[in-house]
Design an enzyme around this catalytic site. Sequence first.
Site: not given
Ligand code: NDP
Ligand code: HSE
Length: 429
Positions: A15, A131, A134, A136, A138, A189, A203, A207
Amino acid sequence: VTKPLKVAVAGLGTVGAGVLKLLRRNAGHLAARCGREIVVTAVSARDRNRDRGLDLSGIEWFDDAAAMASRADAGVVVELIGGSDGVAHDLVRESFRVGRHVITANKALLAEHGAPLAAAAEEAGVALAYEAAVAGGIPIVKALREGLAANEVNSLYGILNGTSNYILTEMRESRRDFADVLADAQAAGYAEADPSFDVDGVDAAHKLAILTSLAFGTKTDFGSVLVEGIRNISLQDIDFAEELGYRIKLLAIARRTPHGIEQRVHPTMVNREAAIARVEGVTNAVMVDAVPVSATVYQGAGAGEGPTASAVVADILDIAAGRRLPTFGVPAAQLVDLTPADMDQHAGAYYVRLTVRDQPGVIADVSAALRDENVSLESMLQRGRSPDAAVPVVLTTHDTVEAAMKKALARIASLDTVLEPPCMIRIEE
Ligand code: NDP
Ligand code: HSE
């Protein structure tokens, strides 16, 4: 000339990287939308050396995300790390302490700490926007908080987890097994850092707890959500569902009942012809029933880099343009405690798959257990004949009270001829 909005981003994974890319790709268009430039001034992640396909030159790097919240030259902190506690929670609290707006995609955090965080944001005079947390891409938070603000919501239901919907769809269409499809969802992802949150319904429950607060003006109450996931759904159940005219979906449902608010997430048999049955793959959908608007439907990509970044950047635009509303639509002090409805009183129809020893009298024993609890059978299917071997028996019921169904199933499970724990799936017409 209005000054640029300076933004600090914590988390550069699926993200976070998506947000930086989108801010760059659409910079001109975004500035036109909010009347000022948006500039990322600081970032934080775990591994400074990881190649993220992003040019981070000119952006200050912080190893410590909470320190970034207080020290970065930024008015907005975007939390994209994840987790209900630990660094994400500390970062948000620290941001409020120093008076910075917060944007997050973290549904776990909001489901667990929604009301206190909303109060803290108000006290600090800043926004807490979410936003992306919940469904993604939408804009369901905006829809409930703003578009439907004049209404009284009776119920909402939908598909809120892209990963599990993707798994159920792929299992049915390509007949691949659960673990194989989950690996694909992770590679794309879609999945959470701990994918059991996706497949065990947690999850979607996070939401749902957030949507319930927005819809009913209650404090987020994750603890009162009934949570069941898709881990035990087999290809056999998927095939039996098709044969019976249903499709299996992981539904999230919140509704007012005379006894309180029911919040539940569980695999559900829905009519194969219903609109919700046709929501496939990573797509999410939310159906809201409210007065006076009646039914409205929201559908789109529920996870992944682009859709989630779209939602995060929409929140950034709101802050840049000075648009700010209470976190859950009403001031935090007006959020009321949620009275949970007792699921034992829930009435509905059920699908049950049993694995039984193929011998005379089994069906009579199963039928007797159902009869004694007043559970009325709608249909019963047995496939094949294999004396003394394990065979599946599938039954569906007419509308039944959940407590009675549970009692009957406990008795059925204890029969010597029933070889595995029964698989029970609720049916929603
Ligand atoms: P990722 O695992 O892809 O990314 C997590 C990021 O957080 C990485 O860059 C990681 O660093 C960093 N991180 C972890 N620990 C620390 C720390 N202690 N200090 C600083 N940075 C840290 O997760 P996502 O991007 O998939 O998800 C992020 C958030 O978004 C979560 O809350 C998830 O639930 C939410 N979300 C995700 C969606 C999705 O489709 N993926 C959709 C909607 C919400 P590094 O890269 O160096 O390991
Ligand atoms: N892991 C979540 C899903 C990401 O699959 O819906 C979006 O919130």
